[in-house]
Design a protein around this motif. Structure first.
Motif, PDB file in Angstrom:
ATOM      1  N   LEU A  41      -1.069  18.850  -3.187  1.00  0.00           N
ATOM      2  CA  LEU A  41      -0.449  20.130  -3.552  1.00  0.00           C
ATOM      3  C   LEU A  41      -0.283  20.253  -5.070  1.00  0.00           C
ATOM      4  O   LEU A  41      -0.511  21.322  -5.650  1.00  0.00           O
ATOM      5  N   SER A  42       0.124  19.155  -5.715  1.00  0.00           N
ATOM      6  CA  SER A  42       0.319  19.186  -7.176  1.00  0.00           C
ATOM      7  C   SER A  42      -1.000  19.340  -7.914  1.00  0.00           C
ATOM      8  O   SER A  42      -1.089  20.095  -8.892  1.00  0.00           O
ATOM      9  N   VAL A  43      -2.023  18.622  -7.463  1.00  0.00           N
ATOM     10  CA  VAL A  43      -3.320  18.678  -8.141  1.00  0.00           C
ATOM     11  C   VAL A  43      -3.954  20.056  -7.995  1.00  0.00           C
ATOM     12  O   VAL A  43      -4.597  20.561  -8.925  1.00  0.00           O
ATOM     13  N   LEU A  44      -3.785  20.682  -6.847  1.00  0.00           N
ATOM     14  CA  LEU A  44      -4.361  22.009  -6.627  1.00  0.00           C
ATOM     15  C   LEU A  44      -3.762  23.063  -7.557  1.00  0.00           C
ATOM     16  O   LEU A  44      -4.380  24.102  -7.824  1.00  0.00           O
ATOM     17  N   LYS A  45      -2.564  22.807  -8.048  1.00  0.00           N
ATOM     18  CA  LYS A  45      -1.910  23.744  -8.966  1.00  0.00           C
ATOM     19  C   LYS A  45      -2.446  23.619 -10.391  1.00  0.00           C
ATOM     20  O   LYS A  45      -2.184  24.482 -11.236  1.00  0.00           O
ATOM     21  N   CYS A  76       2.960  13.778  -9.569  1.00  0.00           N
ATOM     22  CA  CYS A  76       3.851  14.913  -9.272  1.00  0.00           C
ATOM     23  C   CYS A  76       5.033  15.014 -10.234  1.00  0.00           C
ATOM     24  O   CYS A  76       5.558  16.112 -10.456  1.00  0.00           O
ATOM     25  N   HIS A  77       5.470  13.885 -10.780  1.00  0.00           N
ATOM     26  CA  HIS A  77       6.613  13.885 -11.703  1.00  0.00           C
ATOM     27  C   HIS A  77       6.287  13.022 -12.930  1.00  0.00           C
ATOM     28  O   HIS A  77       6.963  12.012 -13.183  1.00  0.00           O
ATOM     29  N   PRO A  78       5.261  13.383 -13.686  1.00  0.00           N
ATOM     30  CA  PRO A  78       4.818  12.531 -14.800  1.00  0.00           C
ATOM     31  C   PRO A  78       5.873  12.320 -15.878  1.00  0.00           C
ATOM     32  O   PRO A  78       5.943  11.243 -16.483  1.00  0.00           O
ATOM     33  N   LEU A  79       6.696  13.333 -16.130  1.00  0.00           N
ATOM     34  CA  LEU A  79       7.724  13.202 -17.167  1.00  0.00           C
ATOM     35  C   LEU A  79       8.834  12.239 -16.767  1.00  0.00           C
ATOM     36  O   LEU A  79       9.453  11.602 -17.626  1.00  0.00           O
ATOM     37  N   HIS A  80       9.084  12.132 -15.467  1.00  0.00           N
ATOM     38  CA  HIS A  80      10.137  11.240 -14.990  1.00  0.00           C
ATOM     39  C   HIS A  80       9.599   9.850 -14.618  1.00  0.00           C
ATOM     40  O   HIS A  80      10.384   8.984 -14.238  1.00  0.00           O
ATOM     41  N   TYR A  81       8.285   9.672 -14.709  1.00  0.00           N
ATOM     42  CA  TYR A  81       7.674   8.407 -14.280  1.00  0.00           C
ATOM     43  C   TYR A  81       8.259   7.186 -15.004  1.00  0.00           C
ATOM     44  O   TYR A  81       8.621   6.198 -14.349  1.00  0.00           O
ATOM     45  N   LEU A 132       0.837  -1.201   0.000  1.00  0.00           N
ATOM     46  CA  LEU A 132       0.000   0.000   0.000  1.00  0.00           C
ATOM     47  C   LEU A 132       0.873   1.254   0.000  1.00  0.00           C
ATOM     48  O   LEU A 132       0.560   2.253  -0.664  1.00  0.00           O
ATOM     49  N   ALA A 133       1.979   1.215   0.747  1.00  0.00           N
ATOM     50  CA  ALA A 133       2.915   2.344   0.752  1.00  0.00           C
ATOM     51  C   ALA A 133       3.601   2.477  -0.605  1.00  0.00           C
ATOM     52  O   ALA A 133       3.792   3.596  -1.115  1.00  0.00           O
ATOM     53  N   VAL A 134       3.984   1.352  -1.207  1.00  0.00           N
ATOM     54  CA  VAL A 134       4.625   1.368  -2.527  1.00  0.00           C
ATOM     55  C   VAL A 134       3.671   1.939  -3.580  1.00  0.00           C
ATOM     56  O   VAL A 134       4.073   2.726  -4.450  1.00  0.00           O
ATOM     57  N   MET A 135       2.405   1.555  -3.487  1.00  0.00           N
ATOM     58  CA  MET A 135       1.413   2.048  -4.452  1.00  0.00           C
ATOM     59  C   MET A 135       1.173   3.548  -4.280  1.00  0.00           C
ATOM     60  O   MET A 135       0.913   4.262  -5.256  1.00  0.00           O
ATOM     61  N   ALA A 136       1.238   4.035  -3.041  1.00  0.00           N
ATOM     62  CA  ALA A 136       1.127   5.482  -2.816  1.00  0.00           C
ATOM     63  C   ALA A 136       2.310   6.209  -3.451  1.00  0.00           C
ATOM     64  O   ALA A 136       2.146   7.283  -4.049  1.00  0.00           O
ATOM     65  N   TYR A 137       3.495   5.624  -3.321  1.00  0.00           N
ATOM     66  CA  TYR A 137       4.696   6.194  -3.951  1.00  0.00           C
ATOM     67  C   TYR A 137       4.552   6.209  -5.472  1.00  0.00           C
ATOM     68  O   TYR A 137       4.928   7.192  -6.139  1.00  0.00           O
ATOM     69  N   ASP A 138       3.983   5.142  -6.022  1.00  0.00           N
ATOM     70  CA  ASP A 138       3.755   5.067  -7.464  1.00  0.00           C
ATOM     71  C   ASP A 138       2.832   6.183  -7.935  1.00  0.00           C
ATOM     72  O   ASP A 138       3.089   6.845  -8.949  1.00  0.00           O
ATOM     73  N   ARG A 139       1.730   6.423  -7.202  1.00  0.00           N
ATOM     74  CA  ARG A 139       0.797   7.508  -7.540  1.00  0.00           C
ATOM     75  C   ARG A 139       1.469   8.873  -7.391  1.00  0.00           C
ATOM     76  O   ARG A 139       1.207   9.792  -8.172  1.00  0.00           O
ATOM     77  N   PHE A 171      -9.853  16.268 -11.731  1.00  0.00           N
ATOM     78  CA  PHE A 171     -10.681  15.083 -11.477  1.00  0.00           C
ATOM     79  C   PHE A 171      -9.996  13.816 -11.985  1.00  0.00           C
ATOM     80  O   PHE A 171     -10.022  12.775 -11.317  1.00  0.00           O
ATOM     81  N   LYS A 172      -9.372  13.922 -13.158  1.00  0.00           N
ATOM     82  CA  LYS A 172      -8.686  12.759 -13.727  1.00  0.00           C
ATOM     83  C   LYS A 172      -7.518  12.327 -12.846  1.00  0.00           C
ATOM     84  O   LYS A 172      -7.288  11.130 -12.641  1.00  0.00           O
ATOM     85  N   ALA A 173      -6.781  13.299 -12.318  1.00  0.00           N
ATOM     86  CA  ALA A 173      -5.644  12.976 -11.450  1.00  0.00           C
ATOM     87  C   ALA A 173      -6.115  12.324 -10.149  1.00  0.00           C
ATOM     88  O   ALA A 173      -5.547  11.323  -9.708  1.00  0.00           O
TER      89      ALA A 173
END
Length: 323
Positions: A237-241, A141-146, A129-136, A249-251
């Motif tokens: 914080l990232s989504v609010l920006k 937050c860093h889609p280009l580096h994903y 569950l922690a790993v999946m949170a890190y994945d999200r 909503f998609k995020a």
């Protein structure tokens, strides 16, 4: 102090103690004192077990056979489903056998095996569950580096690390429990061999017990929760920006299933803790334990399949292939 007083009541000076290695069996707590309720309980446990196993197996098959789901997120979901199958299989089959055979004993070897499996799969669930949170967090937050950070190799390493931490957790429990003295013919205040219950039944070495409990609590609970909270703090914080409401909503929608499972897992775990702390009734503790160990892995596949369009699409395609 409460735990120490309970241990003193279990270990008066005039009762002979012996090492766990010489105990042939333990006695598990009965779910009910009413024999008329036993068939109903057997049917409920059997139904939930079959639903949990089949539901999680369907998730595994759907992810494995659908190329569209060969992504890091679904790789973690697949492993979480396998862990849930192992988690519920450590407790429910033994409960059903005990209900059907009208017995509540469990051998020393079976008890340690059940305790070890429960600790491993429970800790794996927690770590994943922690790993999946890190994945999200990386995906939002860093889609280009994903693609660079969350590679297939890193996914495998993260899952293997979760298993290694879980093995360390159960080895620590085994190491301590096998060295501490126990009372003869001990009755475990649970319907399975719960590691925390076994530790609390020891007659000596309270300091060692506390160290083990605090260490496993930190590894098994505090650090994963801290990682999940930090990940979602950054995600919010990232989504609010984001200026577009549709993009927001998609995020957020990619996190709904994971957040639901996290709330269910930690919510039932908190319920077990509060029940054991605030209530003196073992029956109420059992209800909380059933919610945590049986209901949670039963509901997880429904959460991921019903709240996720990709999962529903994969399940439909799997259904069409099998027909």
């Amino acid at each position: 102090m409460a735990r120490q007083r309970n241990s003193i009541r279990q270990c008066p000076e005039n009762i002979e103690t012996q090492n766990l290695m010489f105990i042939s069996e333990f006695y598990l707590m009965e779910l009910t004192d009413n024999p008329e309720l036993e068939p109903i309980l057997f049917g409920l446990f059997l139904s939930m077990y079959l639903i949990a196993v089949l539901g999680n197996l369907i998730i595994v098959l759907a992810v494995s056979n659908d190329p569209q789901l060969h992504t890091p997120m679904y790789f973690f979901i697949c492993n979480l489903s396998l862990a849930d199958i192992g988690f519920i299989s450590t407790t429910v089959p033994k409960v059903m056998v005990n209900i059907k055979m009208h017995r509540r004993s469990i051998s020393y070897v079976a008890c340690l095996t059940q305790m070890s499996a429960f600790a491993i799969f429970g800790c794996v669930d927690d770590m994943l569950l922690a790993v999946m949170a890190y994945d999200r967090f990386i995906a939002i937050c860093h889609p280009l580096h994903y693609p660079i950070i969350i590679t297939p190799k890193h996914c495998v390493l993260l899952v293997l690390s979760s298993f290694l931490v879980s093995i360390l957790d159960f080895q620590l429990h085994n190491l301590v429990i096998m060295q501490l003295p126990y009372l003869k013919d001990v009755e475990i205040a649970n319907f399975f061999c719960d590691p925390s219950k076994l530790l609390n039944m020891t007659c000596y070495n309270y300091f060692i017990n506390d160290i083990v409990e605090y260490f496993t609590g930190a590894v098994f609970g505090f650090f994963p929760i801290l990682g999940i909270l930090y990940s979602y703090y950054k995600i919010v914080l990232s989504v609010l920006k984001i200026s577009s409401s549709e993009a927001k909503f998609k995020a957020f929608s990619t996190c709904v299933s994971h957040l639901s499972v996290v709330c269910l897992f930690y919510g039932t775990g908190l319920g077990v803790y509060l029940s054991s702390t605030l209530s003196s009734s073992h029956r109420k503790d059992l209800i909380a334990e059933v919610m945590c160990t049986v209901v949670t892995p039963t509901l997880n596949p429904f959460i991921y399949s019903l709240r996720n369009k990709d999962s529903k699409g994969a399940l439909r395609r799997l259904h069409l292939r099998t027909n």
